[in-house]
Design a protein around this motif. Sequence first.
Motif, PDB file in Angstrom:
ATOM      1  N   ASP A  75     -12.346  49.643 -76.169  1.00 18.82           N
ATOM      2  CA  ASP A  75     -12.725  48.580 -73.657  1.00 18.82           C
ATOM      3  C   ASP A  75     -12.987  49.487 -74.179  1.00 18.82           C
ATOM      4  O   ASP A  75     -13.745  50.156 -73.751  1.00 18.82           O
ATOM      5  N   VAL A  76     -14.185  48.476 -73.508  1.00 15.14           N
ATOM      6  CA  VAL A  76     -15.186  48.880 -73.332  1.00 15.14           C
ATOM      7  C   VAL A  76     -15.489  48.493 -71.855  1.00 15.14           C
ATOM      8  O   VAL A  76     -15.182  47.570 -71.170  1.00 15.14           O
ATOM      9  N   PHE A  77     -15.465  49.779 -71.000  1.00 15.81           N
ATOM     10  CA  PHE A  77     -15.451  49.567 -69.487  1.00 15.81           C
ATOM     11  C   PHE A  77     -17.298  49.535 -68.683  1.00 15.81           C
ATOM     12  O   PHE A  77     -17.367  50.368 -68.973  1.00 15.81           O
ATOM     13  N   GLU A  78     -17.775  48.356 -68.121  1.00 11.84           N
ATOM     14  CA  GLU A  78     -18.624  48.480 -67.547  1.00 11.84           C
ATOM     15  C   GLU A  78     -18.905  47.874 -66.144  1.00 11.84           C
ATOM     16  O   GLU A  78     -17.895  47.000 -65.569  1.00 11.84           O
ATOM     17  N   HIS A 110     -14.450  44.957 -69.722  1.00 12.13           N
ATOM     18  CA  HIS A 110     -13.518  44.899 -68.720  1.00 12.13           C
ATOM     19  C   HIS A 110     -14.501  45.375 -67.853  1.00 12.13           C
ATOM     20  O   HIS A 110     -15.423  46.884 -67.497  1.00 12.13           O
ATOM     21  N   MET A 111     -14.573  43.898 -67.087  1.00  7.99           N
ATOM     22  CA  MET A 111     -16.671  44.109 -65.869  1.00  7.99           C
ATOM     23  C   MET A 111     -15.620  44.411 -64.362  1.00  7.99           C
ATOM     24  O   MET A 111     -14.752  43.965 -63.568  1.00  7.99           O
ATOM     25  N   LEU A 112     -15.887  46.014 -64.498  1.00  8.83           N
ATOM     26  CA  LEU A 112     -15.916  46.809 -63.089  1.00  8.83           C
ATOM     27  C   LEU A 112     -16.754  45.981 -61.871  1.00  8.83           C
ATOM     28  O   LEU A 112     -17.829  45.563 -62.192  1.00  8.83           O
ATOM     29  N   ASN A 113     -15.961  46.629 -60.248  1.00  8.58           N
ATOM     30  CA  ASN A 113     -17.010  46.564 -59.536  1.00  8.58           C
ATOM     31  C   ASN A 113     -17.143  47.362 -58.655  1.00  8.58           C
ATOM     32  O   ASN A 113     -17.696  46.876 -57.618  1.00  8.58           O
ATOM     33  N   PHE A 114     -16.949  48.420 -58.694  1.00 10.15           N
ATOM     34  CA  PHE A 114     -16.810  49.456 -57.694  1.00 10.15           C
ATOM     35  C   PHE A 114     -18.942  50.015 -57.484  1.00 10.15           C
ATOM     36  O   PHE A 114     -19.028  49.889 -56.089  1.00 10.15           O
ATOM     37  N   SER A 197      -8.134  46.676 -64.277  1.00 11.52           N
ATOM     38  CA  SER A 197      -8.744  47.504 -65.381  1.00 11.52           C
ATOM     39  C   SER A 197      -8.599  49.316 -65.356  1.00 11.52           C
ATOM     40  O   SER A 197      -8.505  49.949 -65.505  1.00 11.52           O
ATOM     41  N   LYS A 198      -9.486  48.568 -64.006  1.00  8.63           N
ATOM     42  CA  LYS A 198      -9.327  50.037 -63.280  1.00  8.63           C
ATOM     43  C   LYS A 198      -8.871  51.043 -63.372  1.00  8.63           C
ATOM     44  O   LYS A 198      -8.921  52.162 -63.234  1.00  8.63           O
ATOM     45  N   GLN A 199      -7.218  50.453 -62.884  1.00 13.07           N
ATOM     46  CA  GLN A 199      -6.407  51.497 -62.693  1.00 13.07           C
ATOM     47  C   GLN A 199      -5.746  51.969 -64.055  1.00 13.07           C
ATOM     48  O   GLN A 199      -5.804  53.106 -64.738  1.00 13.07           O
ATOM     49  N   GLN A 200      -5.787  51.198 -64.812  1.00 17.39           N
ATOM     50  CA  GLN A 200      -5.369  51.386 -66.252  1.00 17.39           C
ATOM     51  C   GLN A 200      -6.917  52.332 -67.057  1.00 17.39           C
ATOM     52  O   GLN A 200      -6.161  53.597 -67.615  1.00 17.39           O
TER      53      GLN A 200
END
Length: 242
Positions: A75-78, A110-114, A197-200
Amino acid sequence: MTNGDKPRENPDYQPQSAGPSSYLFIGIGLLVVAALVIGGFIWMTHKTYPPVDDKVLAENASFIVGEKTAPETIDVFEDFHCEHCKKFEQQSGAAIQQAVVDGRIRVRYHMLNFLDKDSGSGDYSSRSAGAVLCVARNDGRDVFWKLHSQLFEKSGDDPTNQQIADLAAADGAGAATRDCIASGRLVDEARAMSDASKQQLSNSTEGQVATPTVLLAGKQVENIMDGTAWLDKIIAGQKPTG
């Protein structure tokens, strides 16, 4: 008050020295503040996080590439407005793609938005995540990979939805994708997926959410900014510790 006049004194004001009660109140106030600080530290120290839910990760990935039969899934978070993510893509993007093509790994992006607030429009991360989701619903991985890379490169320009749609068109996206991106149709859905996704990610890292991050079997992969050795280890079957 004219020049040479002395300032008038308030005849009702009688200065008093601080008595014992004043120091008592100050001391109580300091004790309360100290108790709150210590209590917060203890709470953070002992806060527990639930295990990473693989089903939630699978359902809220912006785009998934690779066969289900691949030996490993990462899982890649960006965040598209993240400079470190841009560097990560430049360093490891091609190697990840090759590993997918070779059937070595399956990747859930997983494309985050913070970092929305740091962009000129105030929502570049979310709009770009929505664009990727449009591609996921209508086009294949080749279009995704091209647009994914370009959205990092264009982050400083903060393109409009229509300009992002034009980029996707040049990458081979179909009419349905272009219309979806230009209208911002899936931006809100992308935001909700980002939150899940951010919570995981937070569960995995005990609240230390940052991008880019790679998880393997719910555990954080170390040294992902030091070239592609991290990926070589995964392909070789090495698991992260912890």
